[in-house]
Motif scaffolding. Structure first.
Motif, PDB file in Angstrom:
ATOM      1  N   GLU A 117       1.619  -4.971  -2.019  1.00  0.00           N
ATOM      2  CA  GLU A 117       1.854  -5.815  -0.845  1.00  0.00           C
ATOM      3  C   GLU A 117       1.466  -5.100   0.439  1.00  0.00           C
ATOM      4  OE1 GLU A 117       5.750  -7.469  -0.672  1.00  0.00           O
ATOM      5  OE2 GLU A 117       5.465  -8.740  -2.435  1.00  0.00           O
ATOM      6  N   THR A 118       1.791  -3.832   0.536  1.00  0.00           N
ATOM      7  CA  THR A 118       1.463  -3.064   1.740  1.00  0.00           C
ATOM      8  C   THR A 118      -0.041  -2.982   1.944  1.00  0.00           C
ATOM      9  OG1 THR A 118       3.483  -1.742   1.532  1.00  0.00           O
ATOM     10  CG2 THR A 118       1.718  -0.820   2.872  1.00  0.00           C
ATOM     11  N   ALA A 119      -0.770  -2.849   0.840  1.00  0.00           N
ATOM     12  CA  ALA A 119      -2.227  -2.735   0.923  1.00  0.00           C
ATOM     13  C   ALA A 119      -2.909  -4.092   1.073  1.00  0.00           C
ATOM     14  CB  ALA A 119      -2.760  -2.024  -0.319  1.00  0.00           C
ATOM     15  N   GLY A 120      -2.157  -5.173   0.910  1.00  0.00           N
ATOM     16  CA  GLY A 120      -2.747  -6.508   1.034  1.00  0.00           C
ATOM     17  C   GLY A 120      -3.704  -6.852  -0.089  1.00  0.00           C
ATOM     18  N   ILE A 121      -3.435  -6.343  -1.291  1.00  0.00           N
ATOM     19  CA  ILE A 121      -4.312  -6.588  -2.446  1.00  0.00           C
ATOM     20  C   ILE A 121      -4.012  -7.964  -3.034  1.00  0.00           C
ATOM     21  CG2 ILE A 121      -4.965  -5.781  -4.753  1.00  0.00           C
ATOM     22  CD1 ILE A 121      -5.742  -3.884  -2.468  1.00  0.00           C
ATOM     23  N   PRO A 122      -5.014  -8.821  -3.233  1.00  0.00           N
ATOM     24  CA  PRO A 122      -4.754 -10.122  -3.859  1.00  0.00           C
ATOM     25  C   PRO A 122      -4.319  -9.967  -5.308  1.00  0.00           C
ATOM     26  CG  PRO A 122      -7.112  -9.795  -3.539  1.00  0.00           C
ATOM     27  CD  PRO A 122      -6.433  -8.665  -2.849  1.00  0.00           C
ATOM     28  N   HIS A 131       3.911 -11.366  -5.088  1.00  0.00           N
ATOM     29  CA  HIS A 131       3.524 -12.598  -4.391  1.00  0.00           C
ATOM     30  C   HIS A 131       2.054 -12.816  -4.711  1.00  0.00           C
ATOM     31  CE1 HIS A 131       3.661 -15.150  -0.452  1.00  0.00           C
ATOM     32  NE2 HIS A 131       3.037 -15.759  -1.444  1.00  0.00           N
ATOM     33  N   GLN A 175      -1.584 -14.860  -5.268  1.00  0.00           N
ATOM     34  CA  GLN A 175      -2.393 -15.910  -4.660  1.00  0.00           C
ATOM     35  C   GLN A 175      -2.733 -16.993  -5.680  1.00  0.00           C
ATOM     36  OE1 GLN A 175      -2.858 -12.504  -3.723  1.00  0.00           O
ATOM     37  NE2 GLN A 175      -1.583 -13.280  -2.064  1.00  0.00           N
TER      38      GLN A 175
END
Length: 491
Positions: free
Chosen positions: A146-151, A174, A176
């Protein structure tokens, strides 16, 4: 209710039974896993063709097996793939071990994973196979992703999400995109699970529908396919009394707006005649603000008795803007054998004496209760306090206890009948949470009841239509807009 895999919601325990029944019928579990993993790989390539690396995070159960198959399929498409495993690979067994052994690359322990720019994660750690809070090692990985914003593409369910209740077990990915198989689970549509799942794709991997139908249970996503047959076709010789007379009770002169919106919604939903029954002092206000909706003075129980005993007056909405809780209790007691939508103040009137309401509802008259979260908790405190129950299970228990159809309102409104049927509504936009929208919903449900639509179908149809109209109107709509836009169903 009509069974369709498109709308069925099958809880994880039932899905395990379906898998077992499929295997006993002679279907190869390995073939099902192969189709599942291939479907995940296809989804990953469709949604993230630009990925620099696909990272499969796998457990050592069947969900992990699906992940191993997906990783192999992505490798065969010439993609760059890395595999990280949570648990001891020596404990892999059965078809999951076969899928792992077929990989042509080595794996690493899950806690070694460090997100890189261009990664797309395939979450195959737990799926629906978790019944406790996520372990610390998985929690840490979720945090890094989540911190890295990885899908994230989740297989079956985002790891950490309860498939029955739709709530995180401590923490959950979470995603996508969520890829599931044969049918969705309640956790895919209940909040906050619906948000955590992102876009849900359902793939048919070859389990016969006769097996799904046998174990699917009584929970569906709310949709016209489930209740449209309950709406009769219009007869050429129909008249207003055939379409029913709906009575909506109003509060005092300073609080008539809620009743007016409910009445207008009920009229537009197809009731043949609608009357607002109000205190005598409110009649001048109502008479100057209404045209087609009729107005009748009603101050006492004696007046209601006379009105009730006229057989043309069969359906009632009580609660919107009513105000007087003692009077509400008296009126409900006189309407205990009539078709009734009890909303707002009508529910609040029994907050300190719910058993009195349940005793009044002992007969089989069609009744709908429409509590929001707070009202539900006050009317059904023990059920509401049970954190092990899903919102669906709470609504089902409340319906059985009260002998009424429950519309448990919210972003994931649940409609439940005393016989166990339940529908989760998923078409309502967030901006539907506006003052007066519940009054409109009560009126629509009353309008359907007046036309002799059974209570469960009337409630489910009203909730679905309510959401549909709000979406069509768009952000900024008001309850008045909703009421004015209601139209009857045309089978």
């Amino acid at each position: 209710m009509t069974f369709t895999t498109r709308h069925a919601l099958i809880d994880p325990i039932a899905m395990n039974r379906i898998d077992t029944a499929a295997e006993k019928s002679g279907i190869s579990i390995a073939s099902l896993m192969e189709r599942a993993g291939q479907a995940v790989a296809a989804s990953a390539l469709k949604h993230y063709p630009q990925a620099i690396r696909y990272v499969a995070l796998c457990g050592i159960g069947k969900n992990g097996g699906d992940g191993f198959v997906a990783a192999r399929a992505l490798l065969e498409s010439s993609a760059d793939v890395a595999v990280y495993v949570f648990g001891d690979v020596a404990k892999l067994k059965g078809v999951a071990k076969q899928a792992f052994d077929a990989l042509e690359i080595s794996s690493e322990p899950l806690d070694h994973y460090r997100p890189q720019a261009g990664d797309v994660v395939i979450d195959a750690i737990f799926g629906a196979g978790l019944s406790r809070d996520v372990p610390d090692g998985v929690d840490a990985v979720i945090d890094r992703v989540e911190t890295a914003g990885i899908p994230v593409i989740a297989i079956d369910l985002p790891s950490g999400l309860c498939g029955r209740r739709g709530v995180p077990l401590g923490r959950a990915f979470h995603s996508q995109v969520t890829v599931t198989f044969m049918a969705r689970k309640p956790g895919h549509v209940l909040m906050p699970g619906r948000t955590l799942c992102g876009s849900v794709e359902v793939f048919d991997i070859g389990i016969p529908h006769r097996i799904l139908r046998e174990y699917c249970g009584l929970i569906v996503e709310n949709h016209p396919a489930q209740w449209m047959d309950a709406f009769s076709k219009r007869d050429e010789d129909t008249h207003k009394f055939k379409r029913g007379h709906l009575t909506v009770f109003s509060g005092p002169s300073h609080a008539t707006g809620a009743a007016r919106m409910a009445a207008i919604a009920g009229f537009r939903a197809g009731a043949g005649i609608v009357t607002i029954a109000a205190p005598h002092e409110a009649i001048p206000v109502l008479s100057t603000t209404l045209t087609a909706v009729m107005v009748s003075a009603m101050d006492s129980e004696e007046q209601l008795l006379a009105w009730r005993d006229d057989k043309r007056h069969g359906t009632y909405v009580l609660g919107p803007g009513f105000g007087d809780v003692e009077k509400a209790r008296g009126f409900v007691s006189l309407l205990k054998d009539k078709a009734l939508v009890l909303d707002a103040d009508g529910i609040t009137a029994f907050r300190d004496r719910p058993q009195q309401l349940f005793d009044l509802f002992a007969s089989d008259a069609p009744r709908i209760l429409t509590p929001h979260e707070g009202e539900f908790g006050r009317l059904f405190p023990e059920i509401a306090a049970d954190s092990n129950l899903s919102k669906v299970e709470k609504a089902q228990a409340a319906a059985a206890l009260s002998n009424a159809v429950i519309v448990y309102k919210g972003a994931d409104t649940v409609i439940a009948a005393p016989d166990g049927r339940a529908a989760v509504n998923a078409n309502a936009p967030s901006y539907l949470a506006t003052a007066g929208s519940g009054d409109v919903l009560a009126g629509i449900a009353g309008g359907f009841l007046a036309q002799h639509v059974p209570a469960f179908e009337a409630a489910a149809a009203a909730v679905w239509l309510h959401g549909k109209i709000a979406r069509e109107l768009g952000p900024g709509m008001t309850a008045e807009d909703l009421a004015a836009a209601v139209r009857p169903f045309q089978p």
